[in-house]
Enzyme design. Structure first.
Site, PDB file in Angstrom:
ATOM      1  N   SER A  29     -28.096 -22.690 -41.540  1.00 34.69           N
ATOM      2  CA  SER A  29     -29.477 -22.227 -41.669  1.00 34.69           C
ATOM      3  C   SER A  29     -30.005 -22.472 -43.071  1.00 34.69           C
ATOM      4  CB  SER A  29     -29.567 -20.741 -41.324  1.00 34.69           C
ATOM      5  OG  SER A  29     -28.649 -20.004 -42.081  1.00 34.69           O
ATOM      6  N   HIS A  43     -30.469 -26.023 -35.784  1.00 36.19           N
ATOM      7  CA  HIS A  43     -30.516 -24.641 -36.266  1.00 36.19           C
ATOM      8  C   HIS A  43     -31.090 -23.738 -35.177  1.00 36.19           C
ATOM      9  CE1 HIS A  43     -32.403 -21.474 -39.103  1.00 36.19           C
ATOM     10  NE2 HIS A  43     -31.226 -21.089 -38.673  1.00 36.19           N
ATOM     11  N   GLU A  47     -34.715 -25.537 -34.745  1.00 43.07           N
ATOM     12  CA  GLU A  47     -35.085 -26.473 -35.807  1.00 43.07           C
ATOM     13  C   GLU A  47     -34.106 -27.649 -35.735  1.00 43.07           C
ATOM     14  OE1 GLU A  47     -37.161 -24.201 -39.558  1.00 43.07           O
ATOM     15  OE2 GLU A  47     -35.009 -23.966 -39.358  1.00 43.07           O
ATOM     16  N   ASN A  85     -36.913 -20.451 -42.633  1.00 43.62           N
ATOM     17  CA  ASN A  85     -36.306 -19.537 -43.606  1.00 43.62           C
ATOM     18  C   ASN A  85     -36.795 -19.777 -45.031  1.00 43.62           C
ATOM     19  OD1 ASN A  85     -34.996 -18.095 -41.708  1.00 43.62           O
ATOM     20  ND2 ASN A  85     -33.012 -19.094 -41.958  1.00 43.62           N
TER      21      ASN A  85
END
Ligand code: TC6
Length: 698
Positions: A409, A430, A442, A480
């Site tokens: 991540s 991800h 992702e 993120n």
């Protein structure tokens, strides 16, 4: 021809043929109207069957028309309600033969027919509410007359489709047991002989006597959010009960016209197309074909690995789940089995299906088991050394065509790829936790990832039922990396004396599924701490509030420890505010005020929301400028599907555009006068677009 006509022994079979999904644009509306008028004049035709082929009866009105107002828009004549009135009032019986998707205006067309015959695996529904509108072509008037007011309002408010078998149970259609069109032709012939069933428009829509006079008010009170579309749906169904059919129809169309231009509907229409655009990979040659993926290995049988394995098994893939030792693997398998058992107990799956799925799940503890799979997804501990070791071994044991994916991540995918002799075969996948629930995936494109590998990963995401979004390599990728700026603002607000539950309350009232503090309690505050430490180790020395680390030091990691920014009921996991947290936050704010010489001030919802959301949009603009995201709408897709951003607000980038980029810059300038003002440096792309009077999502 958009409508194909075939006359078989006195029955005209009209087949809709408007690829890709038979949506009722102006051309199809005109053509259907003309075809119907033509067959009505033919003396040899005694009845009509309307069908749409095997994949799509129809996906409804053409959303592009109301999104862009092109081609005359949804209100250009003949409108869909006009065409449906033609069907309803046709002098000869018309029978809909429904296979595949029959959604929105498609179902409304079918409801305008005199009878419906349906294939068991067809999908019927009125999903308009998900686009911020209501079924505006008679759906709110005819469906209650077909299946009863309560069941109809349920379908209209949820937007959830039913399959053909369920539709037959509800009384919406007759189930086909043989050839769909032949069955419909037989029903049409019978109707020509005996007049068939009365048209829905001639029936009454009535509430059961025991419903109570305030039934509609109770439906309004029960809404999770009183947004314009669900409110209008209830009002239209109420009109079906209280007004004559034609007046109800008029009321419904007026409501549709009002709804289709609301900000909520515009945002939802945008989100619909944004999701479909995300599937496109910029610059990819049409000659690039994805590889077939049938066998997958998942490394790491913890929560994430087991979740990914479940997703792959559910999609029909053969899966090998690996962990370092047998105990680890068996723990993962036990979790997966428990999930399936629960589904069986709740009647969502039968035992045979559970056994079939578990039959596709295999286990191993040696990476050599990955030799013959098409794809390996590594979901091991988030540590560069651990991941590089795994990839080094995979490079040796896997066949030359095996794609190697990492679920990292935050780590640098290129550094993982570089350890192998095949960086072109390495890609990031991800997943978001819990993997079987979260739609977002992702798909991280490394510097060397081959186009074919990227195309395969995107095709796989669709097969897994996920919304794949391509991201470039950077710390945190799209979601993120942006969330760090959002959280940074949330913690700064606490520095300035706002309590965590006040920050959450403001954002949740605005529409976020969960405020940032509740979100961190769910994700684990220790995870957040590790991410912050990782960024620091990479040289990120920008100021950050000390509040979350002070908080972690108390062991308040969130839901998993029963206490975080809230306290949690051990059984229900319901969250409650905690006076201890308030006291900690207040003491912390006092220290910050002394250190920075801040004077106390009241910070209201408006500022909380603006600071947190504009921090997201600004970082999104930075990502876009750096080419990490392909397009602004992809960023919105990430936030809508992975971070609980309300769909009716379109996403952080669409939201910034809705405010107007000049206003966004003005707001940011205002924040420049406040605490930690260095974080309000607008991204170059934001400046650029704002000065040109442009939009991020254009
Ligand atoms: C309504 O009916 C209102 C009535 C009242 C009127 C007064 N319009 O999703 P996919 C395009 S509101 C225009 O990738 P799938 C889509 O953009 C409507 N375009 O395929 C894509 O184009 P691209 C209520 C549409 O097999 C292509 O078709 N109906 C529409 O995964 C393929 O789509 C709905 O809300 C449309 N209605 O899923 C249903 N539908 O290739 C909306 C699709 O250029 N549609 N396109 O990117 C769906 O849910 C899904 O598309 C599906 C097919 C289940 C039909």
């Amino acid at each position: 021809m958009p409508v194909h006509i075939d006359i078989r022994d006195g029955v005209a079979v009209l087949t809709l043929n408007r690829p890709p999904v038979n949506s009722f644009d102006l051309t199809l509306r005109r053509d259907l109207r003309a075809a119907l008028a033509m067959v009505m004049t033919k003396p040899e035709v005694e009845a009509v069957v309307l069908t749409g082929g095997t994949r799509h009866f129809s996906a409804g009105a053409d959303i592009e028309e109301f999104a862009s107002g092109t081609r005359g828009g949804a209100t250009a004549a003949p409108t869909l309600p006009d065409v449906i009135i033609d069907l309803d009032q046709a002098a000869k019986p018309v029978v809909a033969a429904i296979a595949g998707t029959c959604l929105g205006g498609g179902l409304e067309v079918a409801l305008g027919c005199h009878h419906r015959v349906v294939a068991a695996n067809a999908t019927l529904g009125l999903p308009e509410v998900k686009l911020g509108i209501l079924p505006g072509a008679g759906g709110t008037q005819r469906l209650p007359r077909a299946i009863g007011v309560k069941a109809a309002l349920d379908m209209i408010l949820s937007g959830t489709p039913v399959n053909g078998a369920k539709a037959a149970k509800l009384g919406l259609a007759t189930l086909s047991t043989g050839d769909l069109v032949e069955d419909a032709v037989a029903v049409a012939r019978q109707a020509a002989r005996d007049g068939g069933k009365p048209r829905l428009s001639l029936l009454r829509a009535e509430l059961p006597a025991d419903a109570g006079a305030d039934w509609f008010q109770r439906q309004i009170d029960g809404l999770k959010r009183p947004l314009p579309a669900p409110l209008a749906c209830i009002e239209a169904v109420r009109a079906a009960v209280e007004l004559p059919f034609s007046q109800g129809l008029q009321r419904e169309f007026n409501l549709f016209r009002e709804l289709v231009v609301t900000p909520e509907s515009k945002a939802l229409q945008y989100a619909f197309f944004a999701e479909r655009r995300a599937a496109r990979i910029d610059g990819l040659s049409p000659d690039v074909q994805p590889r077939a993926i049938e066998r997958v290995a998942v490394i790491g049988a913890g929560t994430m690995g087991a979740g990914i394995a479940t997703v792959a098994v559910n999609a029909g893939l053969e899966v090998i789940l690996l962990d370092r030792d047998e105990a680890g693997v068996q723990k993962g398998v036990a979790g997966i089995t428990k999930g399936y058992d629960a589904a069986v107990a709740k009647g969502r799956m039968d035992g045979a299906e559970r056994d079939r799925r578990l039959g596709r799940l295999h286990t191993a503890t040696d990476l050599a088991a990955c030799a013959a799979v098409n794809l390996v997804i590594e979901a091991a501990f988030e540590d560069m050394g651990v991941k590089q070791d795994i990839f080094r071994t995979l490079d040796k044991v896997c066949g030359p065509d095996t794609i190697l994916a990492s679920n990292t991540s935050t780590l640098d995918l290129d550094a993982i790829a570089a350890i192998t002799s095949r960086p072109q075969s390495v890609v990031g996948l991800h997943f978001f936790s819990p993997a079987p629930v979260m739609r977002l995936l992702e798909v991280v494109r490394g510097a060397e990832t081959a186009p074919e590998v990227l195309a395969t990963a995107m095709a796989l995401s669709r097969k897994l039922g996920k919304v794949g979004v391509v991201a470039g390599v950077c710390n945190g990728f799209i979601g993120n990396r942006m969330v760090e700026e959002y959280l940074r603002q949330a913690y700064f607000l606490v520095d300035e004396g706002v309590l965590p539950w006040q920050v959450d309350g403001a954002l949740e009232r605005w529409g976020m599924a969960m405020g940032p503090f509740a979100m961190m309690d769910l994700a684990g505050n220790d995870i957040g701490r590790a991410i912050r430490a990782g960024r620091k180790a990479l040289g990120d020395e920008r100021p950050y509030s000390t509040f979350p680390d002070k908080f972690c030091a108390l062991g308040r990691f969130g839901q998993k420890t029963g206490k975080g920014y809230y306290q949690y009921d051990p059984a229900s996991r319901a969250r409650e505010t905690d006076p201890e947290v308030d006291a900690l936050a207040q003491a912390h704010a006092k220290e910050v005020a002394q250190e920075f010489g801040l004077s106390p001030r009241v910070i209201g919802d408006e500022e909380i929301v603006a600071r947190c959301l504009l921090a997201l949009a600004n970082e999104g603009a930075a990502l876009l400028g750096e080419g990490i995201a392909q397009r602004a709408s992809d960023i919105d897709v990430v936030y809508l599907n992975g971070y609980g951003f309300p769909a009716h607000k379109g996403g952080p980038m669409f939201h910034a555009d809705s405010l107007g980029l000049e206003n966004v810059l003005r707001l940011m300038e205002g924040f420049l006068e406040g605490y930690q003002s260095q974080f309000w440096k607008p991204a170059p792309l934001l400046w650029e677009k704002a000065s040109a009077g442009g939009r991020l999502t254009a």
